[in-house]
Design a protein around this motif. Structure first.
Motif, PDB file in Angstrom:
ATOM      1  N   LEU A  44      11.320   7.800   7.094  1.00  0.00           N
ATOM      2  CA  LEU A  44      10.989   6.689   6.295  1.00  0.00           C
ATOM      3  C   LEU A  44      12.161   5.996   5.766  1.00  0.00           C
ATOM      4  N   GLU A  48      14.720   3.009   6.918  1.00  0.00           N
ATOM      5  CA  GLU A  48      14.721   1.776   5.835  1.00  0.00           C
ATOM      6  C   GLU A  48      16.052   1.915   5.194  1.00  0.00           C
ATOM      7  N   GLN A  64       4.638   0.587   0.983  1.00  0.00           N
ATOM      8  CA  GLN A  64       4.628  -0.519   1.987  1.00  0.00           C
ATOM      9  C   GLN A  64       4.184  -0.197   3.217  1.00  0.00           C
ATOM     10  N   HIS A  65       4.243   1.218   3.721  1.00  0.00           N
ATOM     11  CA  HIS A  65       3.826   1.433   5.046  1.00  0.00           C
ATOM     12  C   HIS A  65       2.711   2.263   5.369  1.00  0.00           C
ATOM     13  N   CYS A  66       2.003   2.169   6.389  1.00  0.00           N
ATOM     14  CA  CYS A  66       0.818   3.159   6.478  1.00  0.00           C
ATOM     15  C   CYS A  66       1.324   4.323   7.258  1.00  0.00           C
ATOM     16  N   VAL A  67       1.328   5.499   6.525  1.00  0.00           N
ATOM     17  CA  VAL A  67       1.610   6.651   6.965  1.00  0.00           C
ATOM     18  C   VAL A  67       0.157   7.558   7.039  1.00  0.00           C
ATOM     19  N   ILE A  81       3.525   6.380  11.722  1.00  0.00           N
ATOM     20  CA  ILE A  81       3.825   5.406  10.986  1.00  0.00           C
ATOM     21  C   ILE A  81       3.658   3.931  11.408  1.00  0.00           C
ATOM     22  N   ASP A  82       2.745   3.311  10.651  1.00  0.00           N
ATOM     23  CA  ASP A  82       2.712   1.657  11.053  1.00  0.00           C
ATOM     24  C   ASP A  82       2.282   1.686  12.539  1.00  0.00           C
ATOM     25  N   GLY A  83       1.299   2.592  12.861  1.00  0.00           N
ATOM     26  CA  GLY A  83       0.638   2.878  14.306  1.00  0.00           C
ATOM     27  C   GLY A  83       1.525   3.443  15.311  1.00  0.00           C
TER      28      GLY A  83
END
Length: 225
Positions: A44, A48, A64-67, A81-83
């Motif tokens: 990540l 980024e 800030q992210h869905c892990v 990560i983020d789906g």
């Protein structure tokens, strides 16, 4: 009955993930690849462009992210990560280059250690990493420190990269492995070291199945006692 916990620690390229997965299959346990968790954070950061040397920036990035981490049908840990399933991207060279730096941040280690312990409280697990027997699961049923000569570990990692389509010279790979060892061993938080009650296994001249057999025997002996 308390869960069975098998901790497999060791340096990069020692074969921990492959061996741990095979042991889990043999004993019908859950395999938890803790390295994949740290690689997820490193991936990540690379994606980024985050400053990996700043703990604050890395922590903010995670917020800030869905892990999430899921257990796949083949007993490997899937990282989403983020789906999006990014598991296949976690061993790319640019990710590997950032892992030790990310893993040295105390707050990041605390967060992932809590998640790892929660897994082990609910399930019988085989867990591999660098501080499992010393920090994450200090009371593990069986502790193993799996290692191999630097040249052999470099050769294995080089072959892994080759399968992914990357070319890295063996000389550069040896330097990378030795540097990774240094960083992991010298970090102030949860450094790589062998637990006092761990069994050391050198896999340099051993097949995967031989190492797996040795660990399964250790588990069986622990149950007999």
């Amino acid at each position: 009955m308390a869960p069975v916990t098998i901790a497999i620690d060791g340096p990069a390229g020692a074969g921990k993930s492959t061996v741990a997965k095979r042991v889990a299959e043999r004993l019908n346990l859950m395999y938890v690849d803790t390295g994949a968790m740290y690689r997820a954070v490193a991936y990540l950061c690379a994606k980024e462009g985050t400053n990996v040397h700043s703990e604050k920036d890395v922590e903010a990035l995670l917020e800030q992210h869905c892990v999430s981490f899921e257990q796949g049908e083949d007993r490997t840990l899937q990282v989403v990560i983020d789906g999006v399933d990014v598991t296949s991207r976690l061993r790319e060279p640019e990710v590997s280059a950032l892992v030790s730096t990310v893993a040295a941040h105390p707050r990041i280690r605390q967060l992932l250690t809590e998640w790892q312990r929660a897994f082990a409280e609910r399930h019988s697990v085989v867990m591999d990493g660098r501080d499992i027997g010393t920090v994450v699961l200090p009371h593990a049923t069986v502790k193993v420190f799996l290692t191999a000569a630097p040249e052999e570990r470099a050769r294995r990692r080089q072959e892994e990269y080759r399968r992914m389509g990357y070319h890295v010279s063996l000389e550069d790979m040896v330097k990378s492995v030795i540097e990774r060892d240094r960083k992991d061993s010298e970090r102030s938080i949860a450094p790589l070291r062998m637990a006092d009650d761990a069994v050391r296994i050198d896999s340099t001249d051993k097949s995967i199945e031989t190492v797996v057999d040795e660990i399964v025997q250790l588990v069986e002996n622990a149950h007999v006692r």
